[in-house]
Design an enzyme around this catalytic site. Sequence first.
Site, PDB file in Angstrom:
ATOM      1  N   GLN A  80     -20.268  33.899   7.203  1.00  8.55           N
ATOM      2  CA  GLN A  80     -19.129  33.240   7.861  1.00  8.55           C
ATOM      3  C   GLN A  80     -19.610  32.196   8.866  1.00  8.55           C
ATOM      4  O   GLN A  80     -19.048  31.104   8.961  1.00  8.55           O
ATOM      5  CB  GLN A  80     -18.283  34.278   8.599  1.00  8.55           C
ATOM      6  CG  GLN A  80     -17.656  35.347   7.711  1.00  8.55           C
ATOM      7  CD  GLN A  80     -16.944  36.394   8.542  1.00  8.55           C
ATOM      8  OE1 GLN A  80     -15.894  36.134   9.125  1.00  8.55           O
ATOM      9  NE2 GLN A  80     -17.509  37.588   8.615  1.00  8.55           N
ATOM     10  N   LEU A  81     -20.643  32.546   9.605  1.00  4.55           N
ATOM     11  CA  LEU A  81     -21.138  31.678  10.674  1.00  4.55           C
ATOM     12  C   LEU A  81     -21.554  30.301  10.163  1.00  4.55           C
ATOM     13  O   LEU A  81     -21.243  29.270  10.771  1.00  4.55           O
ATOM     14  CB  LEU A  81     -22.310  32.368  11.382  1.00  4.55           C
ATOM     15  CG  LEU A  81     -23.022  31.588  12.487  1.00  4.55           C
ATOM     16  CD1 LEU A  81     -22.054  31.215  13.605  1.00  4.55           C
ATOM     17  CD2 LEU A  81     -24.195  32.401  13.024  1.00  4.55           C
ATOM     18  N   ARG A  83     -20.491  28.569   7.912  1.00  7.32           N
ATOM     19  CA  ARG A  83     -19.380  27.693   7.527  1.00  7.32           C
ATOM     20  C   ARG A  83     -19.097  26.672   8.626  1.00  7.32           C
ATOM     21  O   ARG A  83     -18.460  25.659   8.371  1.00  7.32           O
ATOM     22  CB  ARG A  83     -18.127  28.526   7.242  1.00  7.32           C
ATOM     23  CG  ARG A  83     -18.232  29.391   5.981  1.00  7.32           C
ATOM     24  CD  ARG A  83     -17.026  30.296   5.845  1.00  7.32           C
ATOM     25  NE  ARG A  83     -15.792  29.532   5.702  1.00  7.32           N
ATOM     26  CZ  ARG A  83     -14.571  30.070   5.806  1.00  7.32           C
ATOM     27  NH1 ARG A  83     -14.453  31.358   6.074  1.00  7.32           N
ATOM     28  NH2 ARG A  83     -13.501  29.320   5.652  1.00  7.32           N
ATOM     29  N   GLN A  94     -35.487  36.845   3.947  1.00  4.84           N
ATOM     30  CA  GLN A  94     -35.783  38.053   3.170  1.00  4.84           C
ATOM     31  C   GLN A  94     -36.786  37.768   2.059  1.00  4.84           C
ATOM     32  O   GLN A  94     -37.219  38.686   1.369  1.00  4.84           O
ATOM     33  CB  GLN A  94     -34.491  38.634   2.585  1.00  4.84           C
ATOM     34  CG  GLN A  94     -33.568  39.215   3.641  1.00  4.84           C
ATOM     35  CD  GLN A  94     -32.297  39.795   3.043  1.00  4.84           C
ATOM     36  OE1 GLN A  94     -31.808  39.335   2.010  1.00  4.84           O
ATOM     37  NE2 GLN A  94     -31.739  40.799   3.691  1.00  4.84           N
ATOM     38  N   ARG A 187     -19.051  20.598  22.318  1.00  7.67           N
ATOM     39  CA  ARG A 187     -17.761  20.335  21.681  1.00  7.67           C
ATOM     40  C   ARG A 187     -17.543  21.269  20.494  1.00  7.67           C
ATOM     41  O   ARG A 187     -16.448  21.809  20.308  1.00  7.67           O
ATOM     42  CB  ARG A 187     -17.688  18.879  21.228  1.00  7.67           C
ATOM     43  CG  ARG A 187     -16.311  18.485  20.713  1.00  7.67           C
ATOM     44  CD  ARG A 187     -16.232  17.010  20.385  1.00  7.67           C
ATOM     45  NE  ARG A 187     -14.865  16.566  20.179  1.00  7.67           N
ATOM     46  CZ  ARG A 187     -14.518  15.309  19.949  1.00  7.67           C
ATOM     47  NH1 ARG A 187     -15.434  14.362  19.914  1.00  7.67           N
ATOM     48  NH2 ARG A 187     -13.256  14.986  19.772  1.00  7.67           N
ATOM     49  N   ARG A 196     -13.007  31.749  16.540  1.00 10.95           N
ATOM     50  CA  ARG A 196     -13.744  32.991  16.318  1.00 10.95           C
ATOM     51  C   ARG A 196     -13.554  34.038  17.413  1.00 10.95           C
ATOM     52  O   ARG A 196     -13.898  35.201  17.205  1.00 10.95           O
ATOM     53  CB  ARG A 196     -15.235  32.686  16.132  1.00 10.95           C
ATOM     54  CG  ARG A 196     -15.542  31.863  14.883  1.00 10.95           C
ATOM     55  CD  ARG A 196     -15.062  32.531  13.606  1.00 10.95           C
ATOM     56  NE  ARG A 196     -15.507  31.795  12.418  1.00 10.95           N
ATOM     57  CZ  ARG A 196     -15.294  32.184  11.171  1.00 10.95           C
ATOM     58  NH1 ARG A 196     -14.625  33.292  10.937  1.00 10.95           N
ATOM     59  NH2 ARG A 196     -15.731  31.456  10.153  1.00 10.95           N
TER      60      ARG A 196
END
Length: 265
Positions: A80-81, A83, A94, A187, A196
Amino acid sequence: MKTELRVKLVQYTPEPEKLVAAAAKLCYSPLSGDEIMNDLDEENTEKFINMLMKLGHQSPVEHINFSFAIEGVSRTLTHQLVRHRLASYSQRSQRYVTEGQFQYIIPPEIEKNSAASAKFIEAMEYDQKVYDEITDLLYEGNYKRLVGEGKSENAAKSAAEKKAIEDARYVLPNACETKIMVTMNARNLIHFFSVRCCNRAQWEIREMASQMLREAHAAAPNIFSNCGPACVAGPCPEGKMSCGKIEEMREKYSYVKSKKAASPR
């Protein structure tokens, strides 16, 4: 094994509010940038920043950056981050780091249900077992092949392990813990916090954003005043999808209205 979320602001632009004030003043001044910086003191910097934020004139705040070291988060969260594309990310790989005894994040709704929690932990332990077994099987085959191709023993071991774990990782769960370094300008952070920190954001990224805001506010309290979910500074923008807890959210983020830097801890 279970782990917990940790956020730390590790670096940010020195004198962030002074720089933003100088950048904004430069647009309307015959003075040079360094002359404006030298002319600014704490009082007139604060006054000018407050005026800028009240007017919603946010382009000057793009000059300052904030870098966070984040640990104890899941791969679900980082999917999600990233995005939020106007940012820089460096995440633990990994492919190059073996996930031996990987840590994991348990969603609260699962953790408070004893039967579901037991099933979840069982799945994590099984994933670890299968990951280790596949890694060993692939390593053995790769090592023999590489030695047969003429590589030295040490070179073959290193290459065989890397090739093994980059394929074995496919069995790892989204709950697998990861570490990531995130850099955003102010910003973009303000926008990030508005969406979020909201109750409609997924629980894990909401908690991370809340911790990030505390760290950022401690460094630049005037720039991050009135930050948090959009309902902190105005009406809820979610319409019929609103959580209906606007007063509760305003109380939770009431510290951002302080003119003094709040402790991030």
